[in-house]
Motif scaffolding. Structure first.
Motif, PDB file in Angstrom:
ATOM      1  N   ALA A 170       0.778  -1.160  -0.039  1.00 51.69           N
ATOM      2  CA  ALA A 170       0.115   0.125   0.016  1.00 51.69           C
ATOM      3  C   ALA A 170       0.941   1.374   0.013  1.00 51.69           C
ATOM      4  O   ALA A 170       0.573   2.243  -0.642  1.00 51.69           O
ATOM      5  CB  ALA A 170      -0.945   0.062   1.290  1.00 51.69           C
ATOM      6  N   LEU A 171       1.811   1.121   0.767  1.00 51.96           N
ATOM      7  CA  LEU A 171       2.652   2.144   0.959  1.00 51.96           C
ATOM      8  C   LEU A 171       3.502   2.624  -0.436  1.00 51.96           C
ATOM      9  O   LEU A 171       3.557   3.791  -0.794  1.00 51.96           O
ATOM     10  CB  LEU A 171       3.753   2.117   2.053  1.00 51.96           C
ATOM     11  N   THR A 172       4.087   1.635  -0.904  1.00 52.72           N
ATOM     12  CA  THR A 172       4.906   1.837  -2.140  1.00 52.72           C
ATOM     13  C   THR A 172       3.980   2.343  -3.223  1.00 52.72           C
ATOM     14  O   THR A 172       4.452   3.471  -3.855  1.00 52.72           O
ATOM     15  CB  THR A 172       5.480   0.542  -2.654  1.00 52.72           C
ATOM     16  N   TRP A 173       3.041   1.936  -3.609  1.00 56.26           N
ATOM     17  CA  TRP A 173       2.013   2.376  -4.590  1.00 56.26           C
ATOM     18  C   TRP A 173       1.502   3.708  -4.360  1.00 56.26           C
ATOM     19  O   TRP A 173       1.745   4.662  -5.152  1.00 56.26           O
ATOM     20  CB  TRP A 173       0.756   1.425  -4.798  1.00 56.26           C
ATOM     21  N   SER A 174       1.189   3.947  -3.261  1.00 56.92           N
ATOM     22  CA  SER A 174       0.694   5.367  -2.892  1.00 56.92           C
ATOM     23  C   SER A 174       1.801   6.350  -2.936  1.00 56.92           C
ATOM     24  O   SER A 174       1.414   7.592  -3.266  1.00 56.92           O
ATOM     25  CB  SER A 174      -0.145   5.733  -1.693  1.00 56.92           C
ATOM     26  N   PHE A 175       2.872   5.894  -2.439  1.00 55.43           N
ATOM     27  CA  PHE A 175       4.045   6.925  -2.336  1.00 55.43           C
ATOM     28  C   PHE A 175       4.528   7.432  -3.886  1.00 55.43           C
ATOM     29  O   PHE A 175       4.656   8.394  -4.217  1.00 55.43           O
ATOM     30  CB  PHE A 175       5.154   6.009  -1.867  1.00 55.43           C
ATOM     31  N   TYR A 176       4.386   6.233  -4.826  1.00 51.78           N
ATOM     32  CA  TYR A 176       4.791   6.655  -6.252  1.00 51.78           C
ATOM     33  C   TYR A 176       3.584   7.228  -6.901  1.00 51.78           C
ATOM     34  O   TYR A 176       4.111   8.057  -7.757  1.00 51.78           O
ATOM     35  CB  TYR A 176       5.264   5.529  -7.154  1.00 51.78           C
ATOM     36  N   ARG A 177       2.304   7.171  -6.432  1.00 54.17           N
ATOM     37  CA  ARG A 177       1.512   7.934  -7.258  1.00 54.17           C
ATOM     38  C   ARG A 177       1.763   9.336  -6.942  1.00 54.17           C
ATOM     39  O   ARG A 177       1.536  10.329  -7.737  1.00 54.17           O
ATOM     40  CB  ARG A 177       0.138   7.711  -6.537  1.00 54.17           C
ATOM     41  N   LYS A 178       2.123   9.729  -5.791  1.00 54.52           N
ATOM     42  CA  LYS A 178       2.333  11.224  -5.340  1.00 54.52           C
ATOM     43  C   LYS A 178       3.779  11.879  -6.041  1.00 54.52           C
ATOM     44  O   LYS A 178       3.725  12.969  -6.329  1.00 54.52           O
ATOM     45  CB  LYS A 178       2.313  11.354  -3.656  1.00 54.52           C
ATOM     46  N   LEU A 179       4.779  10.798  -6.081  1.00 54.98           N
ATOM     47  CA  LEU A 179       5.986  11.503  -6.585  1.00 54.98           C
ATOM     48  C   LEU A 179       5.927  11.340  -7.891  1.00 54.98           C
ATOM     49  O   LEU A 179       6.391  12.279  -8.587  1.00 54.98           O
ATOM     50  CB  LEU A 179       6.946  10.021  -6.150  1.00 54.98           C
ATOM     51  N   PHE A 180       5.113  10.704  -8.774  1.00 51.56           N
ATOM     52  CA  PHE A 180       4.932  10.675 -10.255  1.00 51.56           C
ATOM     53  C   PHE A 180       4.446  12.081 -10.797  1.00 51.56           C
ATOM     54  O   PHE A 180       4.758  12.486 -11.555  1.00 51.56           O
ATOM     55  CB  PHE A 180       4.091   9.676 -10.707  1.00 51.56           C
ATOM     56  N   ASP A 181       3.583  12.614  -9.615  1.00 48.54           N
ATOM     57  CA  ASP A 181       2.916  13.799  -9.980  1.00 48.54           C
ATOM     58  C   ASP A 181       4.021  15.059  -9.740  1.00 48.54           C
ATOM     59  O   ASP A 181       3.772  16.158 -10.187  1.00 48.54           O
ATOM     60  CB  ASP A 181       1.813  14.160  -9.074  1.00 48.54           C
ATOM     61  N   GLU A 182       4.780  14.797  -8.715  1.00 42.76           N
ATOM     62  CA  GLU A 182       5.724  15.921  -8.216  1.00 42.76           C
ATOM     63  C   GLU A 182       6.943  16.031  -9.178  1.00 42.76           C
ATOM     64  O   GLU A 182       7.643  17.249  -9.294  1.00 42.76           O
ATOM     65  CB  GLU A 182       5.886  15.704  -6.770  1.00 42.76           C
TER      66      GLU A 182
END
Length: 297
Positions: A170-182
């Motif tokens: 859960a953490l890895t997927w949601s972390f990269y969702r945010k990072l990909f936008d930043e």
């Protein structure tokens, strides 16, 4: 918002698993931008996951141990062939940092990866807040499979609720969702890699049930924990989406059993989230549940 770092290359269509992790295991521990995060993460895993379990096994620690099996666990057959999927949970997130180092260069990639390591450390530390209160285990069937036997020799199996496998997914997927936008990622990279993380995260979630490493109780506990400790990344809507998708592709579980298991996981997650005390101390709903739970065995 403009990205902080400029990518050196783009990799549309290239899977995350294709980025070699060998260099990444070295750079994370030696580059100044990531070394502290890497070493403190490893120290936390060593002390609050492995050493703590072995101290319990040797009767040096005396934390209560409770079975958390549920009758619905019997609806999931034991399947030893899912061991390689289960063991992928480490490279599941290391692959992503290898991608960052390749795309942005070792220095910038390791710096971004260190942010993920800080979240991973938070997950292990937070889970230990529950493990140190009440350790949990499940019943696992005998197996002649050599890999399964090696796993069980290495794993004392006292840290089931919450499942760190599920928390890391859960953490890895949601972390990269945010990072990909930043940061400087193309739309094609975002779509491809988030889909890959989601699909592999679902497979890992199925594997923990097929191998009897976790009960159906352990999964909603992990999703609940992530919603409380990292709400800026992972939300209740994300948890419900993961729950809905978890067994959709499960090959060895009947449609009726999938529906019942999915409904139970969603229900327990909602019970934990609805406990108002969780807003002040996220551990209290899980502690209350552990105090009152009557195991199936």
């Amino acid at each position: 918002m403009a990205p902080r770092c400029k990518a050196r290359r783009t990799f549309e269509g290239r899977p995350l698993r294709s980025f070699g992790v060998a260099r990444c295991y070295l750079t994370l521990f030696i580059l100044p931008v990531s070394a502290r995060a890497a070493w403190t993460f490893i120290g936390t895993v060593a002390v609050k996951f492995f050493i703590a379990q072995y101290l319990e096994k040797l009767h040096i620690l005396r934390v209560p141990v409770k079975h958390v099996d549920h009758p619905l666990d019997a609806r999931v057959p034991f399947r030893a062939e899912f061991l390689p999927v289960y063991m992928r949970f480490i490279n599941f997130w290391v692959d992503t940092i290898a991608m960052l180092e390749t795309k942005f260069g070792a220095w910038q990639g390791a710096a971004m990866g260190s942010r993920l390591l800080c979240y991973l450390r938070l997950a292990y530390r937070s889970a230990y807040d529950i493990y140190s209160y009440c350790m949990t285990t499940t019943s696992r069937p005998d197996s002649a499979d050599r890999g399964i036997r090696a796993l069980r020799r290495a794993d004392p199996h006292f840290f089931c609720v919450p499942s760190l496998h599920i928390a890391i997914v859960a953490l890895t997927w949601s972390f990269y969702r945010k990072l990909f936008d930043e940061e400087d990622f193309t739309e094609g990279e975002k779509t491809c890699w988030l889909s890959e993380l989601r699909e592999e995260g679902i497979a890992i979630g199925q594997s923990v049930l097929y191998l009897k490493q976790h009960s159906v109780n352990c999964l909603p506990a992990a999703l609940y924990m992530m919603c409380r400790i990292a709400p800026e990344l992972f939300t209740p809507d994300d948890a419900h989406l993961y729950i809905a998708e978890l067994l959709a592709s499960a090959e060895y579980i009947t449609a009726e059993d999938k529906a019942e298991i999915t409904a139970y996981i969603a229900s327990l997650f909602d019970v934990l989230m609805s406990d108002e005390e969780g807003g002040q101390d996220w551990t209290l709903p899980l502690k209350h549940w552990l105090d009152g739970y009557v195991p199936a065995c």
